[in-house]
Motif scaffolding. Structure first.
Motif, PDB file in Angstrom:
ATOM      1  N   ARG A  14      42.592 -10.756  19.631  1.00 51.69           N
ATOM      2  CA  ARG A  14      42.894  -9.494  20.312  1.00 51.69           C
ATOM      3  C   ARG A  14      44.325  -9.065  20.005  1.00 51.69           C
ATOM      4  O   ARG A  14      44.585  -7.913  19.697  1.00 51.69           O
ATOM      5  CB  ARG A  14      42.706  -9.647  21.817  1.00 51.69           C
ATOM      6  CG  ARG A  14      43.067  -8.380  22.585  1.00 51.69           C
ATOM      7  CD  ARG A  14      42.823  -8.539  24.043  1.00 51.69           C
ATOM      8  NE  ARG A  14      41.383  -8.480  24.247  1.00 51.69           N
ATOM      9  CZ  ARG A  14      40.783  -8.768  25.373  1.00 51.69           C
ATOM     10  NH1 ARG A  14      41.483  -9.154  26.415  1.00 51.69           N
ATOM     11  NH2 ARG A  14      39.482  -8.680  25.483  1.00 51.69           N
ATOM     12  N   GLU A  15      45.268 -10.010  20.080  1.00 48.95           N
ATOM     13  CA  GLU A  15      46.658  -9.668  19.801  1.00 48.95           C
ATOM     14  C   GLU A  15      46.842  -9.308  18.324  1.00 48.95           C
ATOM     15  O   GLU A  15      47.559  -8.363  17.994  1.00 48.95           O
ATOM     16  CB  GLU A  15      47.597 -10.805  20.187  1.00 48.95           C
ATOM     17  CG  GLU A  15      49.045 -10.397  20.102  1.00 48.95           C
ATOM     18  CD  GLU A  15      49.994 -11.370  20.763  1.00 48.95           C
ATOM     19  OE1 GLU A  15      51.169 -10.995  20.888  1.00 48.95           O
ATOM     20  OE2 GLU A  15      49.585 -12.473  21.145  1.00 48.95           O
ATOM     21  N   CYS A  16      46.187 -10.038  17.439  1.00 50.77           N
ATOM     22  CA  CYS A  16      46.261  -9.716  16.007  1.00 50.77           C
ATOM     23  C   CYS A  16      45.729  -8.316  15.740  1.00 50.77           C
ATOM     24  O   CYS A  16      46.328  -7.550  14.980  1.00 50.77           O
ATOM     25  CB  CYS A  16      45.470 -10.724  15.187  1.00 50.77           C
ATOM     26  SG  CYS A  16      46.230 -12.340  15.056  1.00 50.77           S
ATOM     27  N   SER A  17      44.616  -7.985  16.368  1.00 49.62           N
ATOM     28  CA  SER A  17      44.029  -6.657  16.182  1.00 49.62           C
ATOM     29  C   SER A  17      44.951  -5.571  16.718  1.00 49.62           C
ATOM     30  O   SER A  17      45.095  -4.509  16.105  1.00 49.62           O
ATOM     31  CB  SER A  17      42.673  -6.567  16.877  1.00 49.62           C
ATOM     32  OG  SER A  17      41.746  -7.422  16.249  1.00 49.62           O
ATOM     33  N   ALA A  18      45.581  -5.827  17.853  1.00 50.18           N
ATOM     34  CA  ALA A  18      46.490  -4.839  18.445  1.00 50.18           C
ATOM     35  C   ALA A  18      47.696  -4.620  17.541  1.00 50.18           C
ATOM     36  O   ALA A  18      48.092  -3.475  17.291  1.00 50.18           O
ATOM     37  CB  ALA A  18      46.932  -5.290  19.833  1.00 50.18           C
ATOM     38  N   ILE A  19      48.279  -5.703  17.049  1.00 53.15           N
ATOM     39  CA  ILE A  19      49.429  -5.581  16.148  1.00 53.15           C
ATOM     40  C   ILE A  19      49.023  -4.816  14.902  1.00 53.15           C
ATOM     41  O   ILE A  19      49.713  -3.889  14.471  1.00 53.15           O
ATOM     42  CB  ILE A  19      49.989  -6.973  15.783  1.00 53.15           C
ATOM     43  CG1 ILE A  19      50.607  -7.626  17.017  1.00 53.15           C
ATOM     44  CG2 ILE A  19      51.018  -6.867  14.660  1.00 53.15           C
ATOM     45  CD1 ILE A  19      50.909  -9.111  16.849  1.00 53.15           C
ATOM     46  N   ASP A  20      47.901  -5.181  14.319  1.00 50.62           N
ATOM     47  CA  ASP A  20      47.399  -4.518  13.112  1.00 50.62           C
ATOM     48  C   ASP A  20      47.234  -3.021  13.348  1.00 50.62           C
ATOM     49  O   ASP A  20      47.709  -2.200  12.561  1.00 50.62           O
ATOM     50  CB  ASP A  20      46.076  -5.156  12.699  1.00 50.62           C
ATOM     51  CG  ASP A  20      45.535  -4.598  11.411  1.00 50.62           C
ATOM     52  OD1 ASP A  20      44.723  -3.645  11.466  1.00 50.62           O
ATOM     53  OD2 ASP A  20      45.920  -5.104  10.336  1.00 50.62           O
ATOM     54  N   ALA A  21      46.598  -2.655  14.449  1.00 53.95           N
ATOM     55  CA  ALA A  21      46.357  -1.232  14.742  1.00 53.95           C
ATOM     56  C   ALA A  21      47.660  -0.475  14.961  1.00 53.95           C
ATOM     57  O   ALA A  21      47.838   0.628  14.427  1.00 53.95           O
ATOM     58  CB  ALA A  21      45.459  -1.100  15.969  1.00 53.95           C
TER      59      ALA A  21
END
Length: 68
Positions: A14-21
């Motif tokens: 979830r955190e990786c996806s948020a950073i990526d976005a």
């Protein structure tokens, strides 16, 4: 994102996806720096955890040009 994304950083998916976005939506390197600061992520860790995205950030301008 695949299952190996963010492995060296031990971040949740979830955190990786948020950073990526958030980084993909950034219009300048300054905005990317703000995203990394919000996520308490150093530039070195960003490069290790998101090598492809870090390359793409190099193409961004340093600052957003002012609109007239």
């Amino acid at each position: 994102m695949n299952e190996d994304d963010c492995f060296p950083l031990l971040l949740s998916r979830r955190e990786c996806s948020a950073i990526d976005a958030h980084v993909r939506m950034a219009a300048s390197k300054a905005e990317v720096a703000e995203v990394l600061d919000r996520h308490d992520l150093s530039e070195d860790d960003f490069i290790v955890g998101f090598p492809g995205l870090a390359k793409a950030v190099q193409e961004l301008p340093n600052e957003i040009p002012p609109t007239a």
